[in-house]
Design an enzyme around this catalytic site. Sequence first.
Site, PDB file in Angstrom:
ATOM      1  N   ASN A 170       6.585   2.642  36.204  1.00 24.62           N
ATOM      2  CA  ASN A 170       7.418   2.994  37.351  1.00 24.62           C
ATOM      3  C   ASN A 170       8.181   1.749  37.781  1.00 24.62           C
ATOM      4  OD1 ASN A 170       6.653   5.906  38.210  1.00 24.62           O
ATOM      5  ND2 ASN A 170       4.683   4.896  37.818  1.00 24.62           N
ATOM      6  N   GLU A 171       9.381   1.615  37.273  1.00 22.78           N
ATOM      7  CA  GLU A 171      10.196   0.432  37.494  1.00 22.78           C
ATOM      8  C   GLU A 171      10.834   0.454  38.887  1.00 22.78           C
ATOM      9  OE1 GLU A 171       9.924  -1.931  35.605  1.00 22.78           O
ATOM     10  OE2 GLU A 171      10.056  -1.474  33.472  1.00 22.78           O
ATOM     11  N   PRO A 172      11.403  -0.685  39.339  1.00 23.35           N
ATOM     12  CA  PRO A 172      12.106  -0.711  40.623  1.00 23.35           C
ATOM     13  C   PRO A 172      13.107   0.439  40.744  1.00 23.35           C
ATOM     14  CG  PRO A 172      11.898  -2.923  39.785  1.00 23.35           C
ATOM     15  CD  PRO A 172      11.379  -2.013  38.702  1.00 23.35           C
ATOM     16  N   SER A 174      11.909   3.484  41.498  1.00 25.48           N
ATOM     17  CA  SER A 174      11.109   4.697  41.365  1.00 25.48           C
ATOM     18  C   SER A 174      10.787   5.285  42.736  1.00 25.48           C
ATOM     19  CB  SER A 174       9.804   4.402  40.606  1.00 25.48           C
ATOM     20  OG  SER A 174      10.075   4.025  39.274  1.00 25.48           O
ATOM     21  N   THR A 189      10.697  -6.208  32.210  1.00 23.24           N
ATOM     22  CA  THR A 189       9.534  -5.592  31.570  1.00 23.24           C
ATOM     23  C   THR A 189       9.624  -5.728  30.063  1.00 23.24           C
ATOM     24  OG1 THR A 189       9.303  -4.010  33.387  1.00 23.24           O
ATOM     25  CG2 THR A 189       8.277  -3.422  31.284  1.00 23.24           C
TER      26      THR A 189
END
Length: 638
Positions: A170-172, A174, A189
Amino acid sequence: MSNFKEISFQPAGQFEETRFEKNHNVIFENSLEASKVVAKEIADLIVSKASQGAKCVLGLATGSSPIKVYEELVRLHKEEGLSFANVITFNLDEYWPMQPDDIQSYHYFMHEHLFNHVDILPENVHVPDGTIKPEDVYQYCVDYELKIKEAGGLDFQLLGIGRTGHIGFNEPGSHYNSSTRSITLDHITREDAASSFLGLDNVPRRAITMGISTIKKAKRVVLLAWGEGKAKVLQRTIEGEITSQVPATYLQEHDNSTFVMDKEAASELTRIKTPWLVTSCVWTEELKKKAIFWLSDVVNKPILKLTDKDYNDNGMASLLVEEGTSYELNIKMFNSLQRTITGWPGGKPNADDSKRPERSTPEKKRVIIFSPHPDDDVISMGGTFDRLVEQGHEVHIAYQTSGNIAVSDEDALRFAEVSKMLSPDSDRIGNVINAIRNKGANEIDALDVRKLKGEIRKAESLGATRYMGVPDENVHFLNLPFYETGKVKKDKLSKADIDIMCSLIEKVKPHQIYAAGDLADPHGTHKVCLDSLFEALDVLKKENYMNDCWVWLYRGAWFEWQPHEIEMAVPMSPDQVVKKRHAIFYHQSQKDNVMFQGNDAREFWVRAEDRNRLTAEKYRNLGMADYAAIEAFKRYHF
């Protein structure tokens, strides 16, 4: 640090020391101790559920953080009879596209570290499928959610945290109500994964991940974080506001979550970094240094210009009560810092050494510089290395690993083709060339290819050590066995590794040892090499010659000791900075297109110079002389 032996949830902010913190967290001395405690909680949950005739549903994570947890669970299964027959698992994420038998897949990771070693039923194992067709991904993710729901929901969710603040993938950006889905990976990432894939270009750009909402529905959440590399994002996560730009902050809303950290990962928390802003302090000498150097930076004054008001306005009034006036305290701390500075890292002959970092005798010392990879010596302490040789000490360089995995196929092919031109009839060289050209994506190098890559690094190292004035017979290539797997994943330290370390120390009988004191990644090669030294010292510490041996730790390419930690600071002249740069240049295979660059795009020589210059600036800002650069060391007592 914390003496907690259990990690049961407590509301954050319940005690004064946590008033900055919005997540319950527990700090351990090291990741091994912490991992065993987490594994025990999981094991107790499995046993409790089994006693009720119920399934235990676990959400599992991958990466370096949970490895020791899985090792302990395997031990509990094999040695204490812990059964996984009632366990159902759902993994957080998987790269897409990705074949399950690819050594970089999370399917492979989980089977290698856990599933292949316990009695879990294969039908109870769920890892997102990286082979799903693009048009089927959406429905697959919906079905994954339904499987979790049908199993009764997650009883326990194990997490790591990425430098972007991601949990799962869940990346920035999300959303808090996101569910299992396909996602595009953040560039940071992918950079962090580059070492596992032998280069950034090989890292997939997409993944399938459980969503924030899926994770938050777990009845219990434990997040693991080890090493300095996680310290800043943990501080933002635990003390900052909830934001989609740091997805882990959503866990502040979970009523049964705990962050489990080692002391390095917790180092940026307010109660650890600046405890005087939180509560009353026991003012040890180290804490006094830390506080005063921090104060100097905050008010932008050198130490000798700090006033009573500066102390009082910044939560340090109690220190003045204990020490008297700021004038006396400032002089004391100024002198303490000044005494760390020396142009004689091996000790200055015929000098009063009572206020110097090193002993004046013996005048000529036997020195071992341990270098985890075949370039860390010059990158991290090239100036000090030069001083030691220039001042007549018997300097030995010990390269602990071959570093072969960090040589690109392109470089290896170039060397092999030159060798073929010189020996056109050599079948072995021809086989090496064919092995490189026909190598599949992420395939492990053939043994002869690994040997070639190791020899490339060996030749570069000898070029650098000769340039620095060290005779070849004093350069030792240890090739510690733990490293020689041909894969990014290394073996555990063994007696064979320790014996090699002990053998060299016994042979040289050093008065000084220098070693890489990196704690950024507790599972990385630098830390394993440091552990090999510590274990060797433990074996040899009763030998008479070890009474005269001092150990100095330097930092690697990623971090530097902070001023309050530094016990020896070696200034470098502009000429020495240039000489160090040229020594680094001998390591040509590591100069351009470095395979394991991390998140820093600068070349290693630029990174090293910037770091040494920054340390000199910190000393200057604290009121010391203005040097071009400084290399820093901390003494290790064994």
